[in-house]
Design an enzyme around this catalytic site. Structure first.
Site, short mmCIF file in Angstrom:
data_model
loop_
_atom_site.label_atom_id
_atom_site.label_comp_id
_atom_site.label_asym_id
_atom_site.label_seq_id
_atom_site.Cartn_x
_atom_site.Cartn_y
_atom_site.Cartn_z
N SER A 274 -37.61 -4.30 99.42
CA SER A 274 -38.57 -4.13 100.66
C SER A 274 -37.62 -3.48 101.58
O SER A 274 -36.26 -4.04 101.73
CB SER A 274 -39.23 -5.56 100.97
OG SER A 274 -39.71 -5.39 102.30
N LYS A 275 -38.09 -2.86 102.47
CA LYS A 275 -37.45 -1.99 103.51
C LYS A 275 -36.78 -3.06 104.62
O LYS A 275 -36.18 -2.94 105.54
CB LYS A 275 -38.44 -0.95 104.21
CG LYS A 275 -37.59 -0.15 105.10
CD LYS A 275 -38.21 1.12 105.35
CE LYS A 275 -37.42 2.25 106.18
NZ LYS A 275 -36.23 2.77 105.47
N ARG A 276 -37.81 -4.28 104.83
CA ARG A 276 -37.34 -5.30 105.60
C ARG A 276 -35.87 -5.94 105.43
O ARG A 276 -35.22 -6.44 106.19
CB ARG A 276 -38.36 -6.38 105.59
CG ARG A 276 -39.74 -5.89 106.39
CD ARG A 276 -40.86 -6.99 106.00
NE ARG A 276 -41.10 -7.12 104.60
CZ ARG A 276 -41.80 -7.99 104.31
NH1 ARG A 276 -42.55 -9.02 105.08
NH2 ARG A 276 -42.16 -8.27 102.92
#
Length: 491
Positions: free
Chosen positions: A259-261
């Protein structure tokens, strides 16, 4: 039949690292079997289209060395299509889909559905309340041809759905997952044509793969539940179904989907940081696949020769950045310093260490600095955190211990002898750096750590670091003398 594989991304944003791996596996298998690798753009969901996404996708794939044989290309800044099976952009194939949906309608394998969004939401909500899996209730499935035509004539909005048979086992074999059987009771009457006239993925992919002669359809395992719907379509049309291959998900260290997070997930992120394409491709190939000898460092040619789907793992592959850094560091060390310097320039400018004009004027110097530092880099943009030792005519000590080393009694004489040797040459070259420590040892009697460590600390302010010879060459005679003289006045 020749092998034909396709990578078919949607132009909805950046190329995810998981998508890059799918494209890589397509490419490796196609090339390893003297086949063709095709790039098709699946843009039937026009609401999610992102301007420039096609260009970004192709740029990222080209950078990684995953170059297709036919499909969609960028030439002179424009999107072009090449190959015998085009168009390769789904939004340009609507007439084709209309022809094939009519075949299904005529055979009774598809039907018009006029249900409103409100009704569908109500049906699904009721099913959830009853503990059921939300599915279409087939409300419009048995509508007469007359009623259908009357509703169409009246301008009612509609979609076209797939007729799914009752209680039928749908079975196929996946090289990675093995034999899979899903009963049709778990399969929804999927929408094939949306109210805007565009096909859904499930319909278009079957038509396109058939007409383009695709032999192997490779995709993420999240699409596994779509396969029964598509197998029904292949059966209804009488098409031969390609070999469906579902890849395990690329996971982070916590075994969760990337995930980009939690960090970088776009191919362009890794490019911008200064990961080399051959390193990223090498590592990514190993995320869910292993060669027969478990070798870790493989060139693209070696990957092509080794790759097959029978060694793809059934479980998710862990994307370990530390392992990627290890492999990238290897490729950086093996690379020419000029190439790494070219990659480093944008990071140097962004960090404010030099202006763009200065990097052009002093590029040869940046190459020397890069040559000194590249063995320490996990990725090229890290160079900016190591370059401070090359700026300024005075030295700032990294630690109190480094300062204490140059304050030893014998160091002043050692540095004065070093200055005298520098004064006697035109500039620092490789021959000078090879001989200087032996000369200083004979002149001053200092040896071992009492020789090398004071000189390193005096020149760089650090006890540890890159090869001293390369540091001295990059600093040059004038800057090195200025640093030593300034320090001697303080001793």
């Amino acid at each position: 039949m020749s092998v034909r594989l396709r990578f078919a991304p949607s132009p909805t944003g950046y190329l995810h690292i998981g998508g890059l791996r799918t494209a890589l596996y397509d490419f490796l298998y196609a090339k390893g079997h003297d086949g063709k690798y095709i790039l098709r753009i699946e843009d039937t969901d026009q609401t999610r289209y992102v301007e420039g996404a096609v260009e970004n996708l192709i740029s990222s794939l080209t950078w990684a060395g995953i170059v297709h044989d036919e499909g969609v290309f960028i030439e002179n800044g424009k999107i072009v299509q090449k190959g015998e099976f085009g168009p390769y952009i789904q939004s340009e194939r609507l007439d084709i889909y209309k022809k094939y949906i009519q075949i299904l309608l005529d055979k009774g394998y598809a039907y018009y559905c006029f249900c409103t969004k409100e009704r569908l939401d109500e049906v699904r909500e009721k099913q959830r309340a009853e503990g059921k899996t939300p599915m279409y209730d087939r409300h419009c499935r048995n509508m007469s041809k007359e009623e259908v035509q009357n509703r169409i004539d009246a301008g009612q909005e509609y979609v076209i759905r797939l007729v799914v048979p009752d209680n039928k086992d749908i079975t196929w074999t996946d090289p990675v997952k093995g034999q899979i059987t899903i009963n049709s009771s778990e399969v929804d009457d999927q929408v094939l044509i949306k109210s805007d006239g565009f096909p859904t993925y499930h319909f278009a992919v079957v038509i396109d793969d058939h007409l383009m002669g695709i032999t192997h359809a490779v995709r993420g395992e999240e699409w596994l539940t779509s396969t029964p719907k598509q197998k029904l379509l292949y059966d209804y049309f009488g098409f031969e179904m390609p070999q469906f291959i579902h890849l395990p998900t690329v996971l982070n260290k916590d075994r969760k989907k990337l995930s980009k997070r939690q960090g970088d997930v776009a191919t362009s992120d890794f490019k911008d940081k200064g990961y080399l394409p051959e390193a990223l491709v090498n590592y990514l190939a190993l995320v869910g696949w292993s060669p027969k000898d478990n070798k870790e460092l493989l060139s693209m040619d070696e990957l092509i020769a080794e790759f097959d789907f029978d060694r793809v793992s059934k479980t998710g592959g862990i994307f370990d950045v530390d392992k990627l850094n290890f492999i990238n560091n290897h490729y950086i060390k093996e690379s020419d310093a000029k190439r790494i310097a070219e990659i480093a320039v944008p990071s140097i400018v962004k960090a404010g260490l030099m202006t763009e004009e200065q990097t052009k004027d002093r590029f040869d110097w940046i190459v020397l600095v890069t040559d000194a530092l590249k063995e320490r880099l996990n990725y090229v943009s890290e160079i900016v955190s190591h370059m401070n030792i090359f700026f300024g005519d005075t030295v700032t000590f990294e630690t109190d211990e480094a300062e204490a080393i140059v304050k030893q009694e014998h160091v002043k004489g050692l540095l004065e002898a070093f200055i005298a040797e520098l004064d006697a040459i035109d500039d620092i070259d490789e021959e000078f750096t090879k001989n200087i420590f032996n000369i200083l040892k004979k002149k001053t009697g200092a040896k071992g750590k009492n020789l090398f460590m004071p000189v390193r600390c005096a020149v760089t302010g650090q006890q540890h670091g890159p090869d001293m010879g390369k540091i001295l060459i990059a600093l040059g005679k004038e800057k090195t003398i200025n640093r030593l003289k300034e320090l001697v006045t303080r001793l």
